[in-house]
Design a protein around this motif. Structure first.
Motif, PDB file in Angstrom:
ATOM      1  N   ALA A  65       0.838  -1.204   0.000  1.00 11.51           N
ATOM      2  CA  ALA A  65       0.000   0.000   0.000  1.00 11.51           C
ATOM      3  C   ALA A  65       0.873   1.254   0.000  1.00 11.51           C
ATOM      4  N   CYS A  66       1.982   1.215   0.754  1.00 10.70           N
ATOM      5  CA  CYS A  66       2.901   2.363   0.776  1.00 10.70           C
ATOM      6  C   CYS A  66       3.504   2.579  -0.613  1.00 10.70           C
ATOM      7  N   ILE A  67       3.849   1.479  -1.278  1.00  8.27           N
ATOM      8  CA  ILE A  67       4.434   1.584  -2.617  1.00  8.27           C
ATOM      9  C   ILE A  67       3.423   2.214  -3.578  1.00  8.27           C
ATOM     10  N   GLY A  68       2.185   1.738  -3.515  1.00  5.09           N
ATOM     11  CA  GLY A  68       1.151   2.298  -4.385  1.00  5.09           C
ATOM     12  C   GLY A  68       0.935   3.772  -4.117  1.00  5.09           C
ATOM     13  N   ALA A  69       0.852   4.123  -2.821  1.00  2.76           N
ATOM     14  CA  ALA A  69       0.596   5.515  -2.451  1.00  2.76           C
ATOM     15  C   ALA A  69       1.763   6.404  -2.860  1.00  2.76           C
ATOM     16  N   SER A  70       2.973   5.922  -2.607  1.00  4.08           N
ATOM     17  CA  SER A  70       4.155   6.723  -2.914  1.00  4.08           C
ATOM     18  C   SER A  70       4.312   6.902  -4.425  1.00  4.08           C
ATOM     19  N   ALA A  71       4.050   5.834  -5.176  1.00  5.28           N
ATOM     20  CA  ALA A  71       4.136   5.932  -6.640  1.00  5.28           C
ATOM     21  C   ALA A  71       3.093   6.908  -7.180  1.00  5.28           C
ATOM     22  N   ALA A  72       1.947   6.968  -6.494  1.00  5.81           N
ATOM     23  CA  ALA A  72       0.887   7.885  -6.923  1.00  5.81           C
ATOM     24  C   ALA A  72       1.252   9.336  -6.647  1.00  5.81           C
ATOM     25  N   GLY A  73       2.255   9.544  -5.778  1.00  4.33           N
ATOM     26  CA  GLY A  73       2.696  10.911  -5.491  1.00  4.33           C
ATOM     27  C   GLY A  73       2.472  11.336  -4.053  1.00  4.33           C
ATOM     28  N   SER A  97      13.981   0.036  -5.409  1.00  9.86           N
ATOM     29  CA  SER A  97      14.347   0.057  -6.833  1.00  9.86           C
ATOM     30  C   SER A  97      13.390   0.937  -7.634  1.00  9.86           C
ATOM     31  N   ASP A  98      12.156   1.107  -7.122  1.00 12.15           N
ATOM     32  CA  ASP A  98      11.230   2.040  -7.767  1.00 12.15           C
ATOM     33  C   ASP A  98      11.497   3.490  -7.341  1.00 12.15           C
ATOM     34  N   ARG A  99      12.459   3.657  -6.448  1.00 15.68           N
ATOM     35  CA  ARG A  99      12.910   4.978  -5.995  1.00 15.68           C
ATOM     36  C   ARG A  99      11.762   5.747  -5.339  1.00 15.68           C
ATOM     37  N   GLU A 197       8.824  14.894  -8.652  1.00 14.89           N
ATOM     38  CA  GLU A 197       9.028  15.305 -10.037  1.00 14.89           C
ATOM     39  C   GLU A 197       8.142  14.465 -10.959  1.00 14.89           C
ATOM     40  N   LYS A 198       8.080  13.172 -10.661  1.00 11.81           N
ATOM     41  CA  LYS A 198       7.253  12.265 -11.467  1.00 11.81           C
ATOM     42  C   LYS A 198       6.364  11.452 -10.537  1.00 11.81           C
ATOM     43  N   TYR A 199       5.087  11.288 -10.913  1.00 14.29           N
ATOM     44  CA  TYR A 199       4.174  10.493 -10.083  1.00 14.29           C
ATOM     45  C   TYR A 199       3.014  10.012 -10.946  1.00 14.29           C
ATOM     46  N   LEU A 200       2.412   8.907 -10.505  1.00 10.77           N
ATOM     47  CA  LEU A 200       1.390   8.242 -11.328  1.00 10.77           C
ATOM     48  C   LEU A 200       0.152   9.093 -11.575  1.00 10.77           C
ATOM     49  N   LEU A 201      -0.240   9.898 -10.587  1.00  9.04           N
ATOM     50  CA  LEU A 201      -1.494  10.649 -10.718  1.00  9.04           C
ATOM     51  C   LEU A 201      -1.285  12.007 -11.393  1.00  9.04           C
ATOM     52  N   SER A 206       2.287  10.700 -18.499  1.00  8.61           N
ATOM     53  CA  SER A 206       2.014   9.304 -18.157  1.00  8.61           C
ATOM     54  C   SER A 206       3.321   8.625 -17.750  1.00  8.61           C
ATOM     55  N   LEU A 207       3.180   7.628 -16.891  1.00  8.16           N
ATOM     56  CA  LEU A 207       4.357   7.056 -16.235  1.00  8.16           C
ATOM     57  C   LEU A 207       4.094   5.588 -15.908  1.00  8.16           C
ATOM     58  N   GLY A 208       5.102   4.766 -16.040  1.00 12.82           N
ATOM     59  CA  GLY A 208       5.002   3.386 -15.563  1.00 12.82           C
ATOM     60  C   GLY A 208       5.921   3.213 -14.373  1.00 12.82           C
ATOM     61  N   VAL A 209       5.455   2.543 -13.338  1.00 15.62           N
ATOM     62  CA  VAL A 209       6.287   2.289 -12.154  1.00 15.62           C
ATOM     63  C   VAL A 209       6.404   0.778 -11.966  1.00 15.62           C
ATOM     64  N   GLY A 210       7.620   0.310 -11.831  1.00 16.37           N
ATOM     65  CA  GLY A 210       7.853  -1.096 -11.540  1.00 16.37           C
ATOM     66  C   GLY A 210       7.586  -2.059 -12.674  1.00 16.37           C
ATOM     67  N   PRO A 211       7.891  -1.686 -13.922  1.00 15.07           N
ATOM     68  CA  PRO A 211       7.685  -2.641 -15.007  1.00 15.07           C
ATOM     69  C   PRO A 211       8.788  -3.700 -15.037  1.00 15.07           C
ATOM     70  N   TYR A 212       8.539  -4.744 -15.804  1.00  7.95           N
ATOM     71  CA  TYR A 212       9.566  -5.768 -16.020  1.00  7.95           C
ATOM     72  C   TYR A 212      10.769  -5.122 -16.685  1.00  7.95           C
TER      73      TYR A 212
END
Lengths: 392, 189
Positions: A65-73, A97-99, A197-201, A206-212
């Motif tokens: 949940a923290c990863i999702g929230a943080s990636a969202a900004g 690794s997703d910084r 600087e960059k976030y999903l929302l 547009s941005l991808g976080v944690g792709p293969y």
């Protein structure tokens, strides 16, 4: 402005989190960090924070949940201990690794088995290679102060890495002590708002976080993580300087205690550092040239600072509150010896594994250990690594 | 530095008493520590809690093995637990007991410290209607350790109770009565 107060390490950290007022906290309770989400729940219920508190069903989900929230900004935080942190291990690597600059209040506790609720560093040492910055606290004050600095370090553009602020379970988490609490206004000014600087929302980009990541990209990602961790050294120094300007409390990567002219020294992390300082004072009082180096930051590892701190040290005890079961010493022992190699050679070292599962470390234990170091300095043979304070 | 070790049983409030004592000493401007030792937690099992009080910052983070004062919240622990272990020369024991002075002396045969007895259960039942021995024991410790005088302590605790029991002010009177009685009820035997 600040006020003198008294509180436990858990309450101190919870107070810092109230002042930080993060966007999201996701946590699952586990002893001895349970009080932190408890305090946060009551802050939320009483309207003191507007944080989204996500009561998840496991620590794996808490970090997810923290990863999702943080990636969202969002600014995201959690708290955990022991087996809870172990259940997060997979996701800790993802966060780093997703910084994602997530901040965790870690309350150190042994890992099973045998099952045990008391302090040692096995949990966070198991995460030492996950790419998180690790800061260790000697007492409630440091746990509070380190927490106030954590976001500034994590979110710095040169870093963008998650941070765990560690303190020793029960020994400081449940001990009420004097503490200086800063006023909310200056603290919030110090931490500032978070504008990634960059976030999903972000609808504009547009941005991808944690792709293969295939082999032709993977290693470049790791290289950038290395660069970020290396940059964290200067950022931690800068943030600590700003913090000192605000509070008068000055922190480095390491703390040197009575190292002037020291011939015998120990390197130690966490609450035992305070007990060790009391032992150093007693020994100095009786003419023994003893000193102590406390590691505040374990990741990035302060290798140059440790070597520089050695000065004229002739025998050094490296204190591990964790046995990595390498059969040749604990993790701090290995890394501290590595730090000395080629920089400060010729120092005789003994690596002590101590305090596992809450085994008490007394002033007298440090005195016994310094007495052994004196014999080692004078030529006595010693094991390179041994358990201290154990029946055998 | 004053070092205090509390012996109680799980559920009797020894930990809370140690934290309250830390609070009271903090209010006088002292540096304080109050902390429990966590073993297998269960109601009725012997537990230990600790205080360090000093006019200097306290850096030691270990349990207390050579206390200045030992507080025994439950007299049935004397025997099964070596409660006076390491008691400093010139130290004191405070025991919650309903036994006669002669019986208490018998219980602590060989103990060189001063023995203070207080019937905290009786005081608690009479003043608060419930067996909450830690409030009277707190008063006894403050008195025996000389942390502050009676008037200052009463004033200090009144403020502390008003804060702690803001939602149920009806219990403040009983708590205040308990500590007043305990101040007088703790006797050197």
């Amino acid at each position: 402005m600040s006020r003198n107060d008294r509180m436990s390490g858990n309450e101190a950290v919870a107070t810092a989190i109230r002042q930080i007022n993060p966007d999201v906290i996701a946590a699952f309770p586990i002893t001895p960090s349970t009080e932190i989400p408890q305090y946060i729940s009551s802050f939320k219920a009483n309207g003191l924070i507007d944080t989204e508190f996500v009561a998840v069903e496991s620590e794996h989900s808490a970090m997810s949940a923290c990863i999702g929230a943080s990636a969202a900004g969002a600014r995201a935080m959690t708290a955990t201990s022991s087996a809870g942190m172990a259940l997060m291990y997979e996701l800790l690597y993802v966060a780093a690794s997703d910084r994602l600059p997530i901040v965790m209040a870690a309350v150190n506790r042994a890992l099973s088995g045998p099952i045990n609720i008391n302090a040692d560093h096995s949990d966070s040492m198991g995460a030492r290679d996950s790419g998180w910055i690790q800061i260790y606290s000697e007492n409630a004050q440091e746990a509070y102060d380190n927490m106030l600095m954590a976001h500034r370090i994590a979110e710095h553009p040169d870093v963008m890495l998650p941070v765990m602020v560690c303190q020793d379970g029960f020994i400081t988490s449940h001990a009420v002590e004097n503490i200086v609490i800063e006023d909310d206004g200056p603290v919030r000014g110090f931490i500032g708002s978070y504008s990634p600087e960059k976030y999903l929302l972000n609808p504009a980009e547009s941005l991808g976080v944690g792709p293969y990541s295939v082999s032709v990209y993977y290693m470049e990602i790791k290289r950038q993580q290395f660069e970020a961790m290396n940059s964290a050294r200067a950022v931690i120094a800068g943030v600590s300087e700003d913090f000192a300007a605000m509070t008068g409390r000055d922190y480095g990567m390491i703390e040197k205690y009575r190292m002037e002219g020291a011939e015998l020294a120990v390197i130690v992390m966490g609450s035992a550092a305070g007990t060790g300082k009391a032992a150093v004072d007693r020994l100095r009082g009786s003419g023994v040239k003893a000193g102590l180096v406390k590691l505040r930051v374990f990741r990035p590892f302060p290798d140059a600072e440790i070597a520089e701190a050695m000065g004229g040290v002739r025998a050094l005890g490296i204190m591990d509150r964790c046995d990595g079961f390498s059969a040749c010493g604990g993790p701090l022992g290995a890394e501290a010896r590595g730090a000395l190699y080629g920089r400060a050679e010729g120092i005789k070292t003994v690596n002590y594994v101590y305090g596992l599962g809450g085994r008490d470390m007394r002033v007298e234990d440090f005195e016994a250990l310094f007495a052994e170091l004196a014999r080692v300095r004078d030529g006595a043979e010693s094991l390179r690594c041994r358990y201290h304070g154990v029946r055998e | 530095m004053i070092e205090i070790r509390w012996h109680g049983r799980g559920g009797q409030g020894a930990k809370t008493a140690a934290l309250l004592l830390a609070d009271a000493a903090f209010e006088t401007g002292m540096y304080v520590q109050g902390f429990p030792e966590y073993g297998p937690e269960r109601m009725g099992a012997p537990i230990t809690a600790y205080n360090r009080l000093d006019d200097q910052p306290i850096r030691i983070h270990s349990n207390i093995y050579e206390p200045d004062i030992v507080v025994v919240v439950d007299q049935t622990l004397v025997g099964p637990v070596d409660v006076t272990s390491g008691l400093k020369k010139g130290g004191a024991v405070i025991v919650n007991t309903d036994l006669s002075p002669a019986e208490v002396r018998g219980m602590f045969k060989g103990c060189t410290g001063a023995i203070h007895a207080i019937d905290a259960r009786d005081i608690s039942l009479r003043s608060m209607g419930r067996n909450l021995p830690n409030t009277p024991l707190l008063a006894a410790v403050v008195k025996v350790a000389g942390i502050m005088g009676e008037d200052e302590f009463l004033k200090n605790m009144e403020g502390s109770f008003a804060h702690k029991f803001a939602a149920k002010p009806e219990v403040i009177k009983g708590n205040m009565l308990a500590i007043r009685e305990a101040w007088r009820g703790a006797v050197l035997i």
